[in-house]
Every structure is written in structure tokens, then in C-alpha cells.
Design an enzyme around this catalytic site. Structure first.
Site, PDB file in Angstrom:
ATOM      1  N   ASN A 248      85.078  72.775 -19.965  1.00  0.00           N
ATOM      2  CA  ASN A 248      85.140  73.449 -21.269  1.00  0.00           C
ATOM      3  C   ASN A 248      86.182  72.737 -22.135  1.00  0.00           C
ATOM      4  OD1 ASN A 248      85.273  75.220 -23.398  1.00  0.00           O
ATOM      5  ND2 ASN A 248      86.204  76.900 -22.242  1.00  0.00           N
TER       6      ASN A 248
ATOM      7  N   LYS B  96      86.961  73.290 -25.096  1.00  0.00           N
ATOM      8  CA  LYS B  96      87.508  74.176 -26.144  1.00  0.00           C
ATOM      9  C   LYS B  96      87.506  73.421 -27.475  1.00  0.00           C
ATOM     10  CE  LYS B  96      89.888  77.047 -22.832  1.00  0.00           C
ATOM     11  NZ  LYS B  96      91.051  77.801 -22.423  1.00  0.00           N
TER      12      LYS B  96
ATOM     13  N   HIS C 235      84.142  84.535 -24.038  1.00  0.00           N
ATOM     14  CA  HIS C 235      85.394  83.963 -23.517  1.00  0.00           C
ATOM     15  C   HIS C 235      86.559  84.793 -24.054  1.00  0.00           C
ATOM     16  CE1 HIS C 235      88.666  81.188 -22.771  1.00  0.00           C
ATOM     17  NE2 HIS C 235      87.864  80.510 -21.978  1.00  0.00           N
TER      18      HIS C 235
ATOM     19  N   GLU D 102      87.140  85.301 -15.703  1.00  0.00           N
ATOM     20  CA  GLU D 102      88.168  84.445 -16.311  1.00  0.00           C
ATOM     21  C   GLU D 102      89.322  85.308 -16.787  1.00  0.00           C
ATOM     22  OE1 GLU D 102      87.727  80.243 -17.886  1.00  0.00           O
ATOM     23  OE2 GLU D 102      87.604  81.775 -19.416  1.00  0.00           O
TER      24      GLU D 102
HETATM   25  P1  PGA Z   1      92.004  76.454 -17.939  1.00  0.00           P
HETATM   26  O1  PGA Z   1      90.968  77.200 -18.918  1.00  0.00           O
HETATM   27  O2  PGA Z   1      91.194  75.641 -16.975  1.00  0.00           O
HETATM   28  O3  PGA Z   1      92.824  75.648 -18.864  1.00  0.00           O
HETATM   29  O4  PGA Z   1      92.778  77.535 -17.264  1.00  0.00           O
HETATM   30  C1  PGA Z   1      89.773  77.708 -18.437  1.00  0.00           C
HETATM   31  C2  PGA Z   1      89.005  78.289 -19.599  1.00  0.00           C
HETATM   32  O5  PGA Z   1      89.609  79.020 -20.399  1.00  0.00           O
HETATM   33  O6  PGA Z   1      87.804  78.005 -19.749  1.00  0.00           O
END
Ligand code: PGA
Length: 214
Positions: free
Chosen positions: A8, A10, A83, A140
Site C-alpha cells: 500500500n 498510500k 482504511h 488493521e
Molecule cells: P504500515 O501500514 O505497514 O506502515 O504499518 C499499513 C497500512 O496502513 O496499510
């Protein structure tokens, strides 16, 4: 189902940084990349793609929105919905999430529905029953995002059990601080995959995660 690894991105990376990443990471059949909309068309068809969000509406007069049909048209196979960052910063509710799930399923895209630890029942109550089995669920916990330590196996197992009360045997993933050092501790938990953000941005560290799985 094969163990999925979803990277991901983001809201990170410029066009040229994405191109560098593509040049360093070899696509694998169990790997999916969840991208910002402008980056979706940069990836060759050897990569499996996911959206990070979608419009709760169909195509039409919804300025700024990207519809499920438009994602389908770009070859997108999965889309993250709900999310915790969408819920927190964009005030997205479980009712919005349900509308997005409806749109995605209608376009043949599998929703990756992110669940928060509290109120699993409320989150399911907002969804139409007929779509329960069409989603992949991802636990999550927001407190475990962006660090180096995952949630405990007990916490992950407890949420998996709750989800299975609604949809027995459904695909269930975990996300939150997954990296090459801890991925192996998650493998005995019977997960369908992991969602990785921080540790996917650097292609070398993402390759190390993939290497642990091969
Ligand atoms: P992270 O984020 O791997 O940085 O903890 C996971 C996510 O929010 O998809």
C-alpha cells in the site's frame, strides 16, 4: 487462496520514484500494489493492481471522484476500503464503506475491507449481507500502523474469530507494521495475506519480505 502481499503506497511517491520501484521489484503472482490513482497506469500488466479508495457513486457528475467502473477499466482487481486513515482524516463511515463495496462488486473488483478492532458488529451491520462473502477482510488496528511491531497473535486471532462468526472461512488478512523481520511470526496464524505500507516503499525492503515467503 494464495497468501497475498499487498503493498500500500498510500499517498507517497512521485512519478519517477514509482518508475524506480517498478524497475527494482519483480512482480510475483501473490503480490498486489495499491496505488494512488495517477500511478495506476504506470504499471505494466504483469503487476496486479489495487485502488486505495473508490467513489461510493457510479460514474457521473461527482467531481473529484473515481468510480469503480473507471478502476475496472484500468485493470484494477482489488480495492482497499475503510482504511483507518480514510475513516479518521476523511470522516468515512461504515455506511460509506458499504456503498463503496456495492460499487466495487458491481464492477468485478474485490474489496479489501479494513476493519477496526472495536465495533466489528457495527461495521458488519452497515454492510449488505449479500456482499459479506465478496470481500477480503483485513484487520488493521490503527495503533499498530507505521511502527515495527505487529499486533499480537492473540489480538489478530480474536478478530479473525469474530469475522468468521459473520462469514465462515472468508479470506482474512492482517496489516500494521509488517516487515521482513516479523512476517514469519504471522505465517502460523492462518492468514490469507498481509497489507504492508512502510516496509513496501523501499523496494529493497519489500523484496526482503517477498524473499521470506518464497
Ligand atoms: P504500515 O501500514 O505497514 O506502515 O504499518 C499499513 C497500512 O496502513 O496499510
Amino acid at each position: 487462496m494464495t497468501f497475498l502481499v499487498i503493498a500500500n503506497f498510500k499517498s507517497n511517491k512521485t512519478h519517477s520514484e514509482v518508475k524506480d520501484w517498478i524497475a527494482t521489484v519483480k512482480p510475483k503472482p501473490n503480490m498486489v500494489v495499491a496505488l494512488s490513482f495517477p500511478h495506476l497506469s504506470l504499471f505494466p500488466s504483469t503487476f496486479s493492481l489495487a485502488g486505495q479508495d473508490v467513489s461510493p457513486f457510479p460514474m457521473g457528475s461527482y467531481t473529484g471522484a473515481v468510480s469503480a467502473k473507471q478502476l475496472e477499466d484500468l485493470g484494477v482487481k482489488y480495492c482497499i476500503v475503510g482504511h483507518s486513515e480514510r475513516r479518521r482524516y476523511f470522516h468515512e463511515t461504515s455506511v460509506d464503506v458499504a456503498a463503496k463495496v456495492r460499487e466495487l462488486v458491481g464492477s468485478g473488483i474485490t474489496p479489501i475491507l479494513c476493519l477496526e478492532e472495536k465495533d466489528i458488529t457495527t461495521q458488519f451491520a452497515a454492510l449488505d449481507d449479500e456482499y459479506f462473502s465478496k470481500c477480503i477482510y483485513c484487520f488493521e488496528p490503527s495503533v499498530d500502523i507505521g511502527g515495527t511491531t505487529t499486533a499480537s497473535p492473540e489480538a489478530i486471532g480474536a478478530i479473525k474469530q469474530k469475522v468468521e462468526q459473520f462469514v465462515p472461512g472468508v479470506a482474512f488478512m492482517y496489516g500494521g507494521s509488517v516487515n521482513a523481520d516479523n512476517i514469519e511470526t504471522l505465517l502460523p496464524l492462518g492468514l490469507s495475506g498481509v497489507l504492508v505500507s512502510t516496509a513496501c516503499l523501499d523496494p529493497v525492503s519489500f523484496n526482503s519480505i517477498l524473499a521470506k515467503l518464497s
